[in-house]
Design a protein around this motif. Sequence first.
Motif, PDB file in Angstrom:
ATOM      1  N   ASP A 119       0.809  -1.224   0.000  1.00 36.72           N
ATOM      2  CA  ASP A 119       0.000   0.000   0.000  1.00 36.72           C
ATOM      3  C   ASP A 119       0.846   1.279   0.000  1.00 36.72           C
ATOM      4  O   ASP A 119       0.606   2.187  -0.804  1.00 36.72           O
ATOM      5  CB  ASP A 119      -0.925   0.020   1.222  1.00 36.72           C
ATOM      6  CG  ASP A 119      -2.066  -0.972   1.107  1.00 36.72           C
ATOM      7  OD1 ASP A 119      -1.814  -2.129   0.735  1.00 36.72           O
ATOM      8  OD2 ASP A 119      -3.206  -0.586   1.397  1.00 36.72           O
ATOM      9  N   TYR A 139      -5.739   0.354  -3.499  1.00 33.28           N
ATOM     10  CA  TYR A 139      -5.546  -0.731  -2.549  1.00 33.28           C
ATOM     11  C   TYR A 139      -4.379  -1.588  -3.001  1.00 33.28           C
ATOM     12  O   TYR A 139      -4.309  -1.992  -4.167  1.00 33.28           O
ATOM     13  CB  TYR A 139      -6.803  -1.596  -2.466  1.00 33.28           C
ATOM     14  CG  TYR A 139      -8.017  -0.854  -1.949  1.00 33.28           C
ATOM     15  CD1 TYR A 139      -8.344  -0.874  -0.596  1.00 33.28           C
ATOM     16  CD2 TYR A 139      -8.834  -0.129  -2.818  1.00 33.28           C
ATOM     17  CE1 TYR A 139      -9.461  -0.201  -0.122  1.00 33.28           C
ATOM     18  CE2 TYR A 139      -9.948   0.550  -2.344  1.00 33.28           C
ATOM     19  CZ  TYR A 139     -10.249   0.514  -1.001  1.00 33.28           C
ATOM     20  OH  TYR A 139     -11.351   1.193  -0.535  1.00 33.28           O
ATOM     21  N   ASP A 142      -1.450  -5.151   1.121  1.00 33.05           N
ATOM     22  CA  ASP A 142      -1.663  -5.335   2.557  1.00 33.05           C
ATOM     23  C   ASP A 142      -2.858  -6.256   2.817  1.00 33.05           C
ATOM     24  O   ASP A 142      -3.016  -6.770   3.927  1.00 33.05           O
ATOM     25  CB  ASP A 142      -1.885  -3.994   3.255  1.00 33.05           C
ATOM     26  CG  ASP A 142      -0.639  -3.118   3.225  1.00 33.05           C
ATOM     27  OD1 ASP A 142       0.256  -3.366   2.386  1.00 33.05           O
ATOM     28  OD2 ASP A 142      -0.555  -2.170   4.026  1.00 33.05           O
ATOM     29  N   ASN A 148      -9.622  -6.838  -1.484  1.00 29.01           N
ATOM     30  CA  ASN A 148      -9.679  -5.446  -1.934  1.00 29.01           C
ATOM     31  C   ASN A 148     -10.883  -5.220  -2.836  1.00 29.01           C
ATOM     32  O   ASN A 148     -11.596  -4.213  -2.720  1.00 29.01           O
ATOM     33  CB  ASN A 148      -8.407  -5.087  -2.697  1.00 29.01           C
ATOM     34  CG  ASN A 148      -7.202  -4.926  -1.801  1.00 29.01           C
ATOM     35  OD1 ASN A 148      -7.325  -4.713  -0.608  1.00 29.01           O
ATOM     36  ND2 ASN A 148      -6.024  -5.039  -2.397  1.00 29.01           N
TER      37      ASN A 148
END
Length: 219
Positions: A119, A139, A142, A148
């Motif tokens: 990110d 996005y 992470d 996402n």
Amino acid sequence: MSAYQAFIFDFDGVLADSVEVKTRAFEALYLAHGPEVAAAVVRYHREHGGMPRREKFRRFETELLGRAADEAELDRLCAAFSRLVLDGVVEAAEIPGALAFLRRWQGRVPLFVNSATPDAELAVILERRGLDGYFQAAYGSDRPKAGNLATILAQGGFAPEKTLFFGDALSDHAAARHCGTGFLGIVRDAASPLLRLDPAPAHCRDFFEAAQRINGEMR
């Protein structure tokens, strides 16, 4: 008016022609282990586009080198990889027509990024390329790509069948299928794993072709 409620883009190989920047970085980090290991790393990377780098390093350490994937070593590899690729990704050429496509749809259809880049690094890349203002949100890795995508759908209230995900990797296609969204491959290499799917997903070489396809759907 568009038939779509949202457009979502992977980054490497979709908006920027940056896949080989990362291929060279993976190779460089494993050349010390010999040319056969480095070649295996390159093959795996090319076959598994869209997989987070940490997961790739974990596999390289355990499956190619036969040693425990120590978290501190994974941290070191990820940091070294980021140093090797950041400037190259920022400076990589755009996929033809990508910026024109973003300009065409900004303010008309919500735009998002869903990438396997971490990110914080993704935010730096978008800012340095002058792209951050085009997207409602970006996005990174992470969270998983499918997660996402699900977040974008839920927070925006978008119907999956009216959401289009542009990707270049099997992981992008899998995330789209998992969430029920549309998928359009950006495929610039005849050896792309996407083309080995049966049936191969809808795909275009670049965003000039993608724009023509979407304009055709609206007629």
